[in-house]
Design an enzyme around this catalytic site. Structure first.
Site, PDB file in Angstrom:
ATOM      1  N   HIS A 195      32.131  43.800  34.221  1.00 47.48           N
ATOM      2  CA  HIS A 195      32.351  43.342  35.509  1.00 47.48           C
ATOM      3  C   HIS A 195      31.601  44.315  36.370  1.00 47.48           C
ATOM      4  O   HIS A 195      30.871  44.095  37.292  1.00 47.48           O
ATOM      5  CB  HIS A 195      33.837  43.104  35.863  1.00 47.48           C
ATOM      6  CG  HIS A 195      33.640  42.384  37.329  1.00 47.48           C
ATOM      7  ND1 HIS A 195      33.224  41.228  37.792  1.00 47.48           N
ATOM      8  CD2 HIS A 195      34.090  42.819  38.312  1.00 47.48           C
ATOM      9  CE1 HIS A 195      33.499  41.092  39.034  1.00 47.48           C
ATOM     10  NE2 HIS A 195      33.800  42.229  39.278  1.00 47.48           N
ATOM     11  N   GLU A 246      28.776  36.110  44.140  1.00 43.19           N
ATOM     12  CA  GLU A 246      29.580  36.817  43.068  1.00 43.19           C
ATOM     13  C   GLU A 246      30.420  35.500  42.457  1.00 43.19           C
ATOM     14  O   GLU A 246      30.400  34.329  42.714  1.00 43.19           O
ATOM     15  CB  GLU A 246      30.545  37.674  43.780  1.00 43.19           C
ATOM     16  CG  GLU A 246      30.134  38.926  43.766  1.00 43.19           C
ATOM     17  CD  GLU A 246      31.264  40.075  43.763  1.00 43.19           C
ATOM     18  OE1 GLU A 246      31.111  41.050  43.936  1.00 43.19           O
ATOM     19  OE2 GLU A 246      32.286  39.691  43.485  1.00 43.19           O
ATOM     20  N   HIS A 259      34.192  34.611  40.329  1.00 47.81           N
ATOM     21  CA  HIS A 259      35.412  34.727  40.110  1.00 47.81           C
ATOM     22  C   HIS A 259      36.231  33.788  39.065  1.00 47.81           C
ATOM     23  O   HIS A 259      37.127  33.083  39.442  1.00 47.81           O
ATOM     24  CB  HIS A 259      36.310  34.731  41.576  1.00 47.81           C
ATOM     25  CG  HIS A 259      37.243  35.855  41.673  1.00 47.81           C
ATOM     26  ND1 HIS A 259      38.548  35.529  42.148  1.00 47.81           N
ATOM     27  CD2 HIS A 259      37.333  37.067  41.406  1.00 47.81           C
ATOM     28  CE1 HIS A 259      39.330  36.668  41.951  1.00 47.81           C
ATOM     29  NE2 HIS A 259      38.543  37.788  41.660  1.00 47.81           N
ATOM     30  N   HIS A 312      37.323  33.868  35.624  1.00 43.96           N
ATOM     31  CA  HIS A 312      38.598  34.022  34.697  1.00 43.96           C
ATOM     32  C   HIS A 312      39.719  33.885  35.590  1.00 43.96           C
ATOM     33  O   HIS A 312      40.872  33.090  35.107  1.00 43.96           O
ATOM     34  CB  HIS A 312      38.562  35.270  33.917  1.00 43.96           C
ATOM     35  CG  HIS A 312      37.284  35.451  32.847  1.00 43.96           C
ATOM     36  ND1 HIS A 312      36.172  35.923  33.269  1.00 43.96           N
ATOM     37  CD2 HIS A 312      37.315  34.728  31.695  1.00 43.96           C
ATOM     38  CE1 HIS A 312      35.351  35.929  32.336  1.00 43.96           C
ATOM     39  NE2 HIS A 312      35.783  34.835  31.427  1.00 43.96           N
ATOM     40  N   GLN A 363      43.976  43.596  47.427  1.00 46.42           N
ATOM     41  CA  GLN A 363      43.015  43.175  47.972  1.00 46.42           C
ATOM     42  C   GLN A 363      42.924  43.651  49.542  1.00 46.42           C
ATOM     43  O   GLN A 363      43.727  44.404  50.027  1.00 46.42           O
ATOM     44  CB  GLN A 363      43.233  41.555  48.205  1.00 46.42           C
ATOM     45  CG  GLN A 363      43.117  40.914  46.832  1.00 46.42           C
ATOM     46  CD  GLN A 363      41.854  40.779  46.158  1.00 46.42           C
ATOM     47  OE1 GLN A 363      40.778  40.147  46.958  1.00 46.42           O
ATOM     48  NE2 GLN A 363      41.371  41.540  45.375  1.00 46.42           N
ATOM     49  N   SER A 394      28.489  37.127  34.765  1.00 50.26           N
ATOM     50  CA  SER A 394      29.803  36.826  34.465  1.00 50.26           C
ATOM     51  C   SER A 394      29.383  36.592  32.898  1.00 50.26           C
ATOM     52  O   SER A 394      29.069  35.324  32.625  1.00 50.26           O
ATOM     53  CB  SER A 394      30.438  35.702  35.116  1.00 50.26           C
ATOM     54  OG  SER A 394      31.589  35.428  34.505  1.00 50.26           O
TER      55      SER A 394
END
Lengths: 223, 799, 277
Positions: B61, B111, B113, B115, B343, B577
């Site tokens: 990643h 981008e 996300h 999984h 985050q 990904s």
């Protein structure tokens, strides 16, 4: 055979809503002395019918673990109980008192004591306050959803809402209840927070006299 | 200083299996070979903090180790309109002049996300949005929109219930985050296929506006050579996010809570909003005092990744004191504090005499610590001229290496092998009911309106919307108050084409995205991509990936930038990904997702797809070929992929785009829609119904009008060759013909709009099928109701 | 730090709101100065403002219930006092929720919470809903709607999850009607108040979209006037007069800056003594 079943679900990660509720009650509504702890659960209560209590509970357990409308094992702890006393799940409900509401000196000190007792002569009470919407459509929907998947078991009389467990320090249970009412019901700008009586109502489904035996403060960040 | 390093892990002198055991004990994913490479780079055994840093930065990643070579080989990243290509957190292109020789720029980042969203749909999707907008904010830009191309499994298949639950959760997560943050949704799509049953795809794009002179770079500025600069950490208190294994769990947790705790990232758009308001004030203050800052958001790899990259990009070093980091309650080992993925955090490099102002804005003016317990801005280190990367804690040094070494990438040359599959065209059955077949198509989850999705998103916030999701092929905003300039956005990427031919999957993705932008009269200006594939260590999968990228590269060069002769459409941001495969190892369909941004001179000329005027005429611009491979018609009606996947023709695309842009520029176009999934008939139905699924103007198509294409009726109506349907007023046909022949594209008249509420297909005098617009609208609007609307059997308490 | 806001419209920025900039732009479009005023700044600076807007968004992330945490913020002491003195106060969407949870609306009993803005009830969906609706201006003493004729039909967007006006106390509803406090109702494109979804987009009692206090200087409305202030914001495909006007302006960039259907809310400030004392 019929039995009352209850499902309690809580976040195992930080619960920002509860954190905000706590800080608002303490700082803006002046409950710094009275409010000693607060925890938030999602709740379902129902009557379940089946062969025996154990198998009924196991079957409901099977379904709610797989259905994210009720629990997602990656972020929730839960507790499933039957009226006859069986218990399933990973949430230690009777010791689950959430964040100590009184500002504490730090993590080490927190670990050493539990929710702080009231001053001499006062009591410490935990009230489980079930807040429900006055509209009941979603409750019927949850019952249908469960019944569509349950085998050999049926549920009815579904109650669903959020439970605020409020730990209150007060001279008596009656006085504590008065404070709880003031924390719950928004009657004016300065009074009440957790529900608006114009579309929500509450009932107290359990009351516990809290003893400070074990440090519940091992979970300081979960609110 | 010569302080001894603390926490050394012995790797040298051990066998591969011993190293593997050691790595497993610490929860690391790197291989023994990679661990040895670390030793080689450092010239010694690593500390645990250093090894953790490499473990994170060398994940697929972060490092792009399997893809880097292919991306570099095929994708064009440079063009005259590019200010910043891939490399920092976002790409930046110029799109309109500003005062004083400055330029208005679009900042874009793309981008995935995937999984996390499969496991926790709400939180995964929400933190996906959270992460992508951070990439745009940290360039100094105002975020003006987001797009969400999504792929889910089969809602009627064996995993249907789980698919629906995930789909609903993802939509809710995106809505919760984007709506709260105040970022309008500017488009997206939802595609269902059994191939995604166990691997949903949640790709996100964020776009922002900034003046070129105000772009903030993700590097310590050159000024730090002469004046001392400090490193400030801003935002949420650091916890152990991303370190879910027992090896890293905080000691305080009860056993039952340790499991999976680190896997949940808690999204907080509220904190993000407050942070972004505070950041604006910091930028304004820096601008006023002519101070240059370096700014980067924290993603995977946390503090270590962001601070080392900030330093390295500027040619500096940095010395961090972990004890200064604001922590969430709990005690975390230094490796966790350095690398966790908490985050809502940023790192900022500022001159020492600006520090107090910065801290005051975050900590006092916006009361960060009060709004979120433990949040705030705090100085965690010093920038050094010496290019060394040092982390200290409790008086010991736990990481010390040259910045260049600690940010060393890693790359592999994977092998690809073509996947050989046989595809066959189905034999068409002339007895089928066209009426029934089309109703089935338009009410199927892939064909139906996604209004239950996009009406959950706020598309009006910020007040710039000109064309909203559902109304046209591309959403359009008016970004500059008082000016005519418009920006158009589209995301595309049909995975069914990729199943037949992965090269076409990539190439057609670019073509379709550019086409959608041209359908509102905008000139395609840049492309971003997200490349979603299975396990790259499987040769067939790696072949799918490199073919897809080759297709994207060829398309970007072949279509090019209309305003810059010889320049390609630049790819300024992107993401890869990998490892999207089921437990049994079956990989997802090759799924490149493309985003195109277009610039339009006058947004008042951007029209919705809906039919506008009785008496207007519809035309087809372009060609229809025998290209139903991967089409919706074949899949829904014949349950097969077919073989004749559309073949991208870049020169034809370019000429078509130019013709559409010219037609719009002359102000004639009343409505315009491209032909893609579902073919010409679907395009006509969608134009009759519009975004709201209701219309008063109908149309009768005589397939004789398309005789020149020499195809049977079904193929005329359902082929997915890229072209356009355009509505023009009466009386300008010769001018339209001139534009088309000037661009070498065909213009075919289809017929006039009629006030009857009906769509009809005829062949000469014979009626082949007709549909009332009311029934068509109902089928179209309700197709996704059982997936995203009210679930008849109760809805989640948590979503 | 803001200096005195005399003559300017103050847009209160609670942590988490997100419509403050376009609300300021809308106020400026009618010629007023507008200032974004943080929730923790000195409330005395508000004394001379021309009016207060509580903008839309997600103050405190709508935690516990939309608007309730912001309603308890200290700055609401000042806003309450300004309202009492007759200053115009407009609560849009989340701002409306704050006004309801502060008891400023309906304001029949001082500071009492007599209403709720409850979760939407819709026919075929749940949760957050973003779309364009129509409002009918009702006869009322409301300051903010005074630039509209009674019965005017106003297309305008909504975007909310908790927009259903409801009360447990039927007498409150009677009192509101008696005092003409219902300022705006959801209607169809022809002004007919149809009580079912989608004309009523959230199940609000009596199709109520906006409520003012008795004096009329305070209005809580769920739709967003700052998102319908310019013609370019009107969706091209909208039916009715405004949709036609928007379509006819296609290709004429200058006309895109013309007035939109909801600018008149802000124009009410003009020539406004606004009842301020």
């Amino acid at each position: 055979m019929k039995t009352q079943v209850q499902l309690w679900v809580r976040l195992k990660v930080i619960d920002l809503v509860t954190q905000t509720a706590r800080s608002t009650l303490i700082e803006k509504l002046n409950f710094a002395d009275a409010l000693r702890g607060i925890t938030h659960y999602w709740y379902w209560g129902m009557e379940a019918e089946g062969a025996d209590a154990k198998s009924v509970l196991a079957e409901i357990d099977r379904v709610i673990r797989l259905d994210s409308a009720f629990t997602n094992q990656n972020k929730h702890l839960y507790r499933l109980t039957a009226g006859s006393g069986q218990v399933l799940g990973d949430l230690p409900l009777e010791k689950d008192f959430g964040v100590p509401a009184v500002p504490s000196p730090g993590p080490a000190a927190d670990a050493a004591k539990g929710p702080s007792r009231g001053t001499a002569g006062t009591g410490l009470f935990a009230f489980d306050c079930l807040v429900r919407e006055r509209r009941r459509d979603r409750e019927a929907g949850f019952a249908e959803r469960l019944n569509a998947r349950l085998k050999g078991t049926k549920v009815s009389d579904m109650k669903h809402g959020e439970v605020w467990r409020l730990i209150v320090g007060a001279p008596s249970e009656k006085a504590a209840l008065g404070d709880v009412e003031k924390m719950l019901v928004s009657r004016s700008r300065r009074e009440g927070l957790l529900l608006n009586p114009h579309y929500q109502e509450y009932e107290i489904i359990a009351t516990t006299r809290v003893e400070a035996e074990k440090p519940a403060a091992s979970e300081p960040s979960k609110g | 200083m010569g302080q001894a390093l603390q926490g050394i892990i012995q790797v040298r002198g051990k066998s591969d299996s011993e190293i593997a055991t050691l790595l497993k004990k610490h929860g690391f994913n790197i291989t023994p070979g990679e661990a040895r490479r670390v030793v080689e780079l450092l010239g010694r055994d690593p500390t645990i903090v250093e090894l953790t840093i490499f473990n994170t930065m060398w994940s697929e990643h972060c490092s792009y180790k399997s893809s880097r070579g292919v991306l570099k080989e095929f994708l064009p990243t440079e063009a005259p309109n590019v200010v910043l290509g891939p490399g920092e957190d976002s790409g930046i292109i110029r799109f309109a002049p500003a005062e004083d020789g400055d330029f208005w720029c679009l900042v874009i980042s793309h981008e995935s996300h995937n999984h996390p969203s499969q496991v926790l749909p709400v939180e995964g999707a929400a933190t996906g949005i959270g992460g992508i907008v951070r990439d745009v904010y940290c360039m100094g830009a105002d975020v003006v929109g987001s797009l969400d191309p999504l792929r889910f499994g089969d809602p009627s298949g064996p995993k249907g219930q789980q698919v629906i639950s995930i789909a609903r959760g993802v939509i809710e997560g995106i809505a919760q985050y984007g709506n709260a943050l105040g970022v309008p949704n500017l488009g997206g799509d939802v595609i269902f296929d059994r191939g995604y049953d166990e691997n949903c795809l949640v790709n996100v794009v964020a776009v922002g506006l900034v003046k070129e002179s105000r772009v903030i770079r993700s590097r310590v500025p050159a000024e730090a050579r002469k004046t001392p600069y400090k490193m400030i950490l801003i935002g949420k208190p650091t916890d152990d996010s991303g370190f879910g294994g027992a090896a890293f769990a905080s000691e305080d947790l009860a056993a039952e809570e340790k499991a999976n705790r680190g896997a949940v990232q808690v999204p907080d758009p509220f904190l993000k909003r407050v942070l972004s308001e505070a950041m604006k004030k910091v930028f304004e203050a820096a601008e006023r005092r002519r101070i240059t800052i370096g700014f980067k958001d924290l993603g995977a790899g946390g503090i270590a990744c962001a601070t080392s990259e900030l330093a390295h990009a500027g040619g500096f070093g940095v010395k961090l004191d972990l004890d200064k980091v604001n922590l969430a309650l709990g005690h975390y080992p230094p490796a966790v504090v350095s690398c966790s993925e908490t985050q809502e955090r940023y790192a900022m490099a500022v001159p020492a005499d600006f520090v107090d102002d910065v801290l005051k804005i975050f900590n006092e003016d916006f009361e960060l610590p009060h709004i979120y317990q433990g949040a705030g801005a705090v100085v965690i280190g010093d920038i050094t001229n010496e290019p060394n990367y040092t982390i200290e804690t409790g008086g010991s040094v736990v990481c010390s290496a040259p910045v260049e070494v600690i940010t060393t990438g890693i790359s592999y040359d994977r092998k690809g092998k073509p996947r050989r599959r046989r595809f066959e065209e189905p034999k068409l059955d002339p007895r089928r009911s066209l009426r029934d077949d089309f109703l089935a198509m338009i009410s199927s989850p892939n064909g139906a309106s996604k209004n239950y999705v996009f009406r959950r998103y706020d598309s009006e916030v910020q007040g710039r919307a000109v064309l909203r999701p559902g109304e046209a092929d591309a959403c359009v905003i008016a970004p500059l108050p008082g000016r005519k300039t418009g920006l158009a956005f589209s995301v595309d990427g049909n995975p069914f084409y990729g199943l037949i031919d992965p090269y076409q999957g990539g190439a057609l993705g670019v073509c379709e995205a550019a086409r959608n932008v041209a359908a509102v009269g905008a000139v395609p200006a840049t492309i971003t991509d997200c490349l979603n594939y299975g396990n790259p260590e499987v040769e067939e999968v790696f072949w799918e990936f490199s073919e897809g990228v080759r297709g994207i590269g060829d398309a970007c060069r072949g279509i090019g930038h209309l305003d810059h002769e010889g320049a390609p459409l630049p790819v300024v941001s992107g993401n890869v990904s990998f490892y999207n495969q089921s437990e049994s190892g079956k990989s997802i369909p090759p799924s490149p997702v493309l985003c195109c941004v277009g610039v339009v001179e006058d947004y008042s000329r951007c029209r919705s797809i809906q039919f506008k005027g009785e008496g207007d005429t519809l035309y087809l611009v372009g060609d229809i070929l025998d290209e139903l491979g991967g089409s919706e018609y074949y899949r829904i009606v014949y349950n097969t992929l077919g073989a004749n996947v559309p073949k991208a023709d870049f020169q034809r695309e370019r000429r078509l785009i130019r013709a559409m842009v010219e037609m719009h520029g002359l102000g004639w176009v009343r409505a315009c829609h491209d032909v893609s999934q579902g073919g010409l008939l679907t395009a006509l139905a969608e134009m009759a119904l519009g975004g709201r699924g209701a219309g008063a103007l109908g149309f009768t198509l005589d397939i004789d009008a398309l005789a020149a294409f020499d195809l049977p009726g079904e193929k005329l109506l359902f082929s997915e060759t890229g072209c356009y349907v355009v509505e023009l007023p009466a009386g300008i046909e010769s001018e339209a013909l001139a534009i088309c022949s000037g661009n070498g594209v065909r213009l075919t008249k289809l017929g006039d709009l009629a006030p009857k509420g009906r769509l009809e297909i005829v062949h000469g005098k014979k009626s082949l099928a007709q549909w009332d617009l009311a029934e068509l609208g109902e089928a179209y609007l309700s197709g996704c109701r059982s997936i995203f609307g009210i679930e008849p059997k109760g809805v989640s308490a948590h979503e | 730090m803001n200096s005195s806001l005399e003559g300017a419209v103050a847009i209160i920025q609670f942590p988490g709101v997100n419509c403050e900039y376009e609300s300021a732009a809308a106020a400026r479009s009618v010629g007023f100065e507008a200032a974004i005023f943080r929730w923790n700044e000195d409330p005395r600076l508000l004394d001379d403002c021309a009016g207060v807007i509580l903008p839309g968004g997600f103050s405190y992330q709508d935690r516990i219930r939309a608007g309730v945490v912001a309603a308890k913020d200290r700055i609401m002491d000042a806003v309450t006092e300004l309202a009492r003195r007759g200053k115009p106060v407009l609560g849009i969407c989340n701002g409306a929720q704050v006004l309801v949870e502060s008891g400023l609306i309906p304001g029949i009993h001082w500071e009492k919470v007599d209403l709720a803005l409850a979760p939407n009830v819709m026919a075929d969906r749940e949760g957050y809903y973003c779309t364009w609706v129509h409002l009918r201006k009702e006869k009322s003493a409301c300051f903010w709607t005074r630039s509209y004729l009674d019965g005017a039909i106003i297309p305008i967007p909504i975007a909310h999850a908790e927009g259903r006006f409801v009360t447990e106390d039927a007498l409150v509803l009677d009192e509101m009607k008696k005092n003409n406090q219902i300022a705006l109702r959801y209607c169809d494109a022809w002004g007919v108040v149809v009580e079912s979804f989608p004309v009523n987009p959230n199940g609000s009692a009596d199709n109520i979209a906006g409520v003012s206090n008795r004096e009329g200087n305070v209005l809580a409305m769920m739709p967003h006037p700052e998102r319908a202030t310019w013609l370019r914001q009107v969706p091209e495909d909208l039916g009715g007069r405004w949709g036609e006007r928007r379509r006819s302006a296609a290709g004429e960039a200058a006309r895109m800056e013309d007035e939109g259907p909801a600018r008149a809310f802000f124009a009410a400030l003009l020539d406004g003594k606004g009842g301020a004392r």
